[in-house]
Design a protein around this motif. Structure first.
Motif, PDB file in Angstrom:
ATOM      1  N   GLN A   1      16.066  -3.794 -72.884  1.00 34.47           N
ATOM      2  CA  GLN A   1      16.007  -2.359 -72.586  1.00 34.47           C
ATOM      3  C   GLN A   1      16.437  -2.055 -71.155  1.00 34.47           C
ATOM      4  OE1 GLN A   1      12.150  -0.636 -73.214  1.00 34.47           O
ATOM      5  NE2 GLN A   1      12.760   1.383 -72.484  1.00 34.47           N
ATOM      6  N   ARG A   2      16.137  -2.947 -70.231  1.00 33.35           N
ATOM      7  CA  ARG A   2      16.361  -2.671 -68.815  1.00 33.35           C
ATOM      8  C   ARG A   2      17.668  -3.234 -68.254  1.00 33.35           C
ATOM      9  NH1 ARG A   2      12.357  -1.056 -65.241  1.00 33.35           N
ATOM     10  NH2 ARG A   2      10.342  -0.581 -66.182  1.00 33.35           N
ATOM     11  N   THR A   3      18.332  -4.106 -68.980  1.00 31.15           N
ATOM     12  CA  THR A   3      19.465  -4.820 -68.414  1.00 31.15           C
ATOM     13  C   THR A   3      20.733  -4.626 -69.237  1.00 31.15           C
ATOM     14  OG1 THR A   3      19.155  -6.896 -69.624  1.00 31.15           O
ATOM     15  CG2 THR A   3      17.811  -6.573 -67.650  1.00 31.15           C
ATOM     16  N   THR A   4      21.815  -5.203 -68.719  1.00 35.77           N
ATOM     17  CA  THR A   4      23.098  -5.116 -69.404  1.00 35.77           C
ATOM     18  C   THR A   4      23.119  -5.926 -70.691  1.00 35.77           C
ATOM     19  OG1 THR A   4      23.912  -6.920 -68.007  1.00 35.77           O
ATOM     20  CG2 THR A   4      24.416  -4.674 -67.304  1.00 35.77           C
ATOM     21  N   LEU A   5      22.123  -6.785 -70.915  1.00 38.56           N
ATOM     22  CA  LEU A   5      22.073  -7.527 -72.170  1.00 38.56           C
ATOM     23  C   LEU A   5      21.894  -6.581 -73.352  1.00 38.56           C
ATOM     24  CD1 LEU A   5      19.925 -10.700 -71.357  1.00 38.56           C
ATOM     25  CD2 LEU A   5      22.409 -10.472 -71.478  1.00 38.56           C
ATOM     26  N   GLY A   6      21.312  -5.420 -73.084  1.00 41.96           N
ATOM     27  CA  GLY A   6      21.099  -4.443 -74.145  1.00 41.96           C
ATOM     28  C   GLY A   6      22.212  -3.422 -74.260  1.00 41.96           C
ATOM     29  N   VAL A   7      23.251  -3.569 -73.441  1.00 45.94           N
ATOM     30  CA  VAL A   7      24.389  -2.644 -73.465  1.00 45.94           C
ATOM     31  C   VAL A   7      25.528  -3.280 -74.251  1.00 45.94           C
ATOM     32  CG1 VAL A   7      26.081  -1.397 -72.089  1.00 45.94           C
ATOM     33  CG2 VAL A   7      23.741  -1.654 -71.248  1.00 45.94           C
ATOM     34  N   GLU A   8      26.014  -2.580 -75.231  1.00 44.10           N
ATOM     35  CA  GLU A   8      27.105  -3.119 -76.045  1.00 44.10           C
ATOM     36  C   GLU A   8      28.385  -3.189 -75.217  1.00 44.10           C
ATOM     37  OE1 GLU A   8      29.461  -2.221 -80.252  1.00 44.10           O
ATOM     38  OE2 GLU A   8      27.688  -1.058 -79.691  1.00 44.10           O
ATOM     39  N   GLN A   9      28.957  -4.383 -75.148  1.00 44.84           N
ATOM     40  CA  GLN A   9      30.174  -4.583 -74.387  1.00 44.84           C
ATOM     41  C   GLN A   9      31.167  -5.390 -75.214  1.00 44.84           C
ATOM     42  OE1 GLN A   9      29.688  -5.344 -70.080  1.00 44.84           O
ATOM     43  NE2 GLN A   9      27.514  -5.605 -70.491  1.00 44.84           N
ATOM     44  N   THR A  10      32.431  -5.204 -74.940  1.00 42.33           N
ATOM     45  CA  THR A  10      33.482  -5.909 -75.664  1.00 42.33           C
ATOM     46  C   THR A  10      34.162  -6.922 -74.750  1.00 42.33           C
ATOM     47  OG1 THR A  10      35.103  -4.201 -75.088  1.00 42.33           O
ATOM     48  CG2 THR A  10      33.893  -3.929 -77.161  1.00 42.33           C
ATOM     49  N   GLY A  11      34.800  -7.919 -75.362  1.00 44.63           N
ATOM     50  CA  GLY A  11      35.524  -8.905 -74.582  1.00 44.63           C
ATOM     51  C   GLY A  11      34.617  -9.991 -74.027  1.00 44.63           C
ATOM     52  N   GLN A  12      35.219 -10.890 -73.281  1.00 41.78           N
ATOM     53  CA  GLN A  12      34.503 -12.011 -72.671  1.00 41.78           C
ATOM     54  C   GLN A  12      33.548 -11.510 -71.601  1.00 41.78           C
ATOM     55  OE1 GLN A  12      33.314 -15.099 -73.040  1.00 41.78           O
ATOM     56  NE2 GLN A  12      35.259 -16.190 -72.800  1.00 41.78           N
ATOM     57  N   LYS A  13      32.324 -12.005 -71.601  1.00 37.25           N
ATOM     58  CA  LYS A  13      31.320 -11.576 -70.638  1.00 37.25           C
ATOM     59  C   LYS A  13      31.044 -12.722 -69.676  1.00 37.25           C
ATOM     60  CE  LYS A  13      28.029  -8.722 -69.161  1.00 37.25           C
ATOM     61  NZ  LYS A  13      27.567  -9.422 -67.966  1.00 37.25           N
ATOM     62  N   TYR A  14      31.423 -12.514 -68.409  1.00 43.00           N
ATOM     63  CA  TYR A  14      31.170 -13.507 -67.375  1.00 43.00           C
ATOM     64  C   TYR A  14      29.877 -13.149 -66.649  1.00 43.00           C
ATOM     65  CZ  TYR A  14      35.995 -14.927 -68.172  1.00 43.00           C
ATOM     66  OH  TYR A  14      37.162 -15.363 -68.756  1.00 43.00           O
ATOM     67  N   VAL A  15      29.077 -14.169 -66.339  1.00 45.16           N
ATOM     68  CA  VAL A  15      27.790 -13.932 -65.695  1.00 45.16           C
ATOM     69  C   VAL A  15      27.633 -14.822 -64.469  1.00 45.16           C
ATOM     70  CG1 VAL A  15      26.543 -13.101 -67.732  1.00 45.16           C
ATOM     71  CG2 VAL A  15      26.705 -15.565 -67.304  1.00 45.16           C
ATOM     72  N   ASN A  16      26.888 -14.318 -63.496  1.00 46.70           N
ATOM     73  CA  ASN A  16      26.546 -15.078 -62.296  1.00 46.70           C
ATOM     74  C   ASN A  16      25.295 -15.901 -62.566  1.00 46.70           C
ATOM     75  OD1 ASN A  16      28.627 -13.771 -60.748  1.00 46.70           O
ATOM     76  ND2 ASN A  16      27.284 -11.981 -60.606  1.00 46.70           N
ATOM     77  N   LEU A  17      25.275 -17.129 -62.064  1.00 47.94           N
ATOM     78  CA  LEU A  17      24.151 -18.024 -62.312  1.00 47.94           C
ATOM     79  C   LEU A  17      23.560 -18.524 -61.004  1.00 47.94           C
ATOM     80  CD1 LEU A  17      25.744 -20.187 -65.166  1.00 47.94           C
ATOM     81  CD2 LEU A  17      24.254 -18.191 -65.430  1.00 47.94           C
ATOM     82  N   GLU A  18      22.232 -18.552 -60.954  1.00 46.66           N
ATOM     83  CA  GLU A  18      21.524 -19.114 -59.797  1.00 46.66           C
ATOM     84  C   GLU A  18      20.225 -19.737 -60.264  1.00 46.66           C
ATOM     85  OE1 GLU A  18      19.253 -17.911 -55.611  1.00 46.66           O
ATOM     86  OE2 GLU A  18      20.182 -16.348 -56.839  1.00 46.66           O
ATOM     87  N   ALA A  19      20.000 -20.988 -59.896  1.00 44.04           N
ATOM     88  CA  ALA A  19      18.736 -21.649 -60.203  1.00 44.04           C
ATOM     89  C   ALA A  19      17.642 -21.086 -59.303  1.00 44.04           C
ATOM     90  CB  ALA A  19      18.869 -23.154 -60.006  1.00 44.04           C
ATOM     91  N   SER A  20      16.396 -21.226 -59.739  1.00 45.94           N
ATOM     92  CA  SER A  20      15.278 -20.681 -58.964  1.00 45.94           C
ATOM     93  C   SER A  20      15.142 -21.396 -57.628  1.00 45.94           C
ATOM     94  CB  SER A  20      13.975 -20.791 -59.756  1.00 45.94           C
ATOM     95  OG  SER A  20      13.716 -22.136 -60.094  1.00 45.94           O
TER      96      SER A  20
END
Length: 222
Positions: A69-88
């Protein structure tokens, strides 16, 4: 807890309603994968997700309904989705950005991207729930990246950041276009200040100017 300094770039794809597969694709992926195990926290575009299964070049995580509900994971998007990653953040590690909790406050939108001689200037629009924590020269996390606010317009709730070439090239900022959604997290320090100020105006905590010796005696402190 995280620092907002991105360690690797990856892709993400859904595996059903709330399961997601994250695959590391950048040369620095070993930083993420060398010490990852089930139960660890990883910031995925600024979203703190728990590793449930470790793969050869990535992991699987679950997103709760609140996260969707709060993030882009809940937003419908098309195409390849690139994400930034960071360990704790590990005890004793450097804090080069600012304290990022991985608890996204909401989504905003990118308005404009302009390349200058020394950086990339990017402007975003934030919802009020996040905009109230934005101050010039303050910190904000955009897709998990620790950025400094260069300019803020309270009337339109728009802010601008200057992104150095390294950050632009090594994160998914280089894949964003005007109109795209981004995850935003306000500085935790501003949230605590707001909470304390609100509490002083409520019945929970007495205002500072009313804390007298008589008040302390009445409440059992003297």
């Amino acid at each position: 807890m995280f620092t907002g300094l991105i360690q690797a770039l990856g892709t993400i794809r859904p595996l059903g309603e709330n399961y997601w597969q994250i695959t590391c694709i950048s040369k620095s992926s070993s930083i993420i994968m060398q010490d990852i195990s089930i139960g660890d926290s990883v910031a995925v575009d600024g979203i703190c997700l728990t590793v449930e299964s470790v793969l050869k070049d990535g992991f699987i995580a679950t997103a709760s309904p609140e996260t969707l509900q709060r993030t882009t994971l809940g937003v419908e998007q098309t195409g390849q989705k690139y994400v930034n990653l960071e360990a704790s953040l590990r005890v004793g590690s450097k804090v080069g950005g600012h304290f990022v909790m991985g608890h996204v406050d909401g989504v905003g939108r990118i308005n404009q991207v302009e390349q200058t001689s020394t950086s990339w200037e990017m402007s975003f629009t934030a919802p009020f729930a996040i905009a109230r924590y934005i101050v010039p020269k303050g910190s904000i996390a955009v897709n998990g990246i620790s950025l400094t606010v260069a300019e803020y317009q309270p009337e339109t709730m728009q802010f601008k950041v200057a992104v150095i070439p390294l950050t632009y090239a090594e994160t998914n900022l280089s894949y964003l276009n005007p109109g795209d959604w981004v995850n935003l997290e306000g500085d935790i320090l501003g949230k605590y200040v707001e909470k304390l100020l609100y509490s002083q105006q409520s019945d929970l905590i007495a205002p500072v100017d009313t804390i007298t010796p008589a008040f302390l005696t009445e409440n059992g402190y003297l």
